[in-house]
Design an enzyme around this catalytic site. Structure first.
Site, short mmCIF file in Angstrom:
data_model
loop_
_atom_site.label_atom_id
_atom_site.label_comp_id
_atom_site.label_asym_id
_atom_site.label_seq_id
_atom_site.Cartn_x
_atom_site.Cartn_y
_atom_site.Cartn_z
N CYS A 105 -1.79 8.16 -0.09
CA CYS A 105 -0.96 9.37 -0.12
C CYS A 105 -1.70 10.61 0.35
CB CYS A 105 -0.42 9.57 -1.54
SG CYS A 105 0.82 8.34 -2.01
N SER B 52 9.70 -3.83 11.00
CA SER B 52 8.31 -3.79 11.44
C SER B 52 8.22 -3.15 12.82
CB SER B 52 7.71 -5.20 11.48
OG SER B 52 8.44 -6.02 12.39
#
Length: 340
Positions: free
Chosen positions: A21, A151
């Site tokens: 993050c 993907s």
């Protein structure tokens, strides 16, 4: 070298510019970017862009002319670059982190789909499979089906999930529901960011950080609802100070933090001492500093309070068993946050 040994040759964190993050767009830049972006107004939208909450929520199943009853559908997406070198652990961490947004709203995840970006010319597909296996195992642990996804062939590996949850629309945990006089509880220790930064730089493995990041926030969410809490957020890339800033601003209150009550993972202060601080953490502190009274703490403590967490705990306005109270919400004052 056997097929099972092959993953050990690759340090996934070396294929990414940032980690976890901490690779988020800085909060100040993000708020400016989305400030004027508004979609179709809808009375069924319970939580949208207004306060930068952890997930969006919409009411379904009630009569169109009513604003009560029915059920809340909670929706979120979260993905990031590798935060650890082990592919399976990265998958577990990213999945737990994505599910956390649903738990932070007081909801229960019911469906997840994978989001995978993979440099197929640089890294073997067996590693990508390990990432997906880690995510699937966390989905099983959460009782949440993981069904397909999307993907992309990408120069940098990234993984996460889009997650759908359900909850009681009258009992959601929101970041705009804080009230003065309410204690603040933190359900996981800080320090994940500095330990992950050290891991990226040195290759040292910190099982305590992996254990924290893969721990689901399900029990904390349930405990918060049972205790009658209505205000919470999870602590991730913007650090404790950043997410608390968003909560106090949304709720039009201030907060007082007791720095001595904040828990830290073993090794966090040593990692900070040795200079393992991410750029995301420093940007977090720069962003919150004008809104905080930090005169009572040193710069190292301020950096730890702003440390960019990955799959951190819940910050709950209320007391829950087994988690430390680290401060209190108070009436709006000169500063949104005072640390003393």
């Amino acid at each position: 070298m056997t097929e099972l040994d092959a993953p050990a040759r690759y340090r996934l964190t070396q294929y990414a510019h940032g980690g976890g993050c901490a690779c988020k767009i800085p909060p100040g830049e993000l708020e400016t970017m989305v400030a004027d972006l508004r979609g179709v107004p809808d009375p069924t939208l319970l939580v949208g862009l207004d306060h930068g909450d952890d997930a969006a929520a919409v009411r379904i199943g009630s009569a169109p002319e009513t604003t009560t009853g029915g059920q809340a559908v909670v929706s979120t997406a979260d993905f990031f670059t590798p935060v650890v070198d082990d592919a399976y652990d990265w998958g577990r961490i990213a999945a737990a982190n994505a599910l956390s947004d649903v738990y932070a709203m007081g909801a229960r995840p019911i469906l997840a789909v994978n989001l995978l970006c993979w440099p197929r010319d640089l890294l073997p597909m067996e590693l990508a499979r390990e990432v997906l296996r880690g995510g699937l195992d966390v989905g099983v642990l959460a009782g949440c089906p993981v069904a397909g996804g999307h993907s992309v062939d990408d120069p940098e590996p990234k993984y996460g999930m889009a997650v759908t949850g359900i909850g009681d629309p009258e009992a959601l945990l929101r970041n705009d529901s804080g009230r003065p006089g309410t204690p603040l509880t933190l359900t996981k220790p800080l320090g994940i960011g500095v330990l992950n930064t050290r891991h990226k730089a040195t290759g040292e493995v910190f099982p305590q950080a992996v254990a924290a990041m893969t721990e689901l926030n399900a029990a904390a969410s349930t405990a918060a609802l049972k205790a009658g809490a209505r205000c919470a957020t999870d602590v991730t890339g913007f650090g404790l100070l950043g997410h608390l800033l968003k909560l106090t601003r949304a709720s039009d209150v201030s907060a007082v933090l007791d720095p001595a009550a904040v828990p830290y993972l073993d090794g966090a202060r040593e990692a900070l001492r040795d200079g393992h601080v991410s750029g995301g953490t420093r940007r977090n502190l720069d962003w919150v500093r004008p809104h905080c009274d930090l005169d009572g703490i040193d710069e190292d403590t301020a950096l730890l309070l702003a440390d960019a967490q990955t799959s951190g705990g819940l910050l709950i306005a209320g007391e829950i068993p087994g988690a430390p109270v680290i401060g209190e919400l108070v009436p709006r004052g000169e500063h949104l946050i005072a640390v003393r």
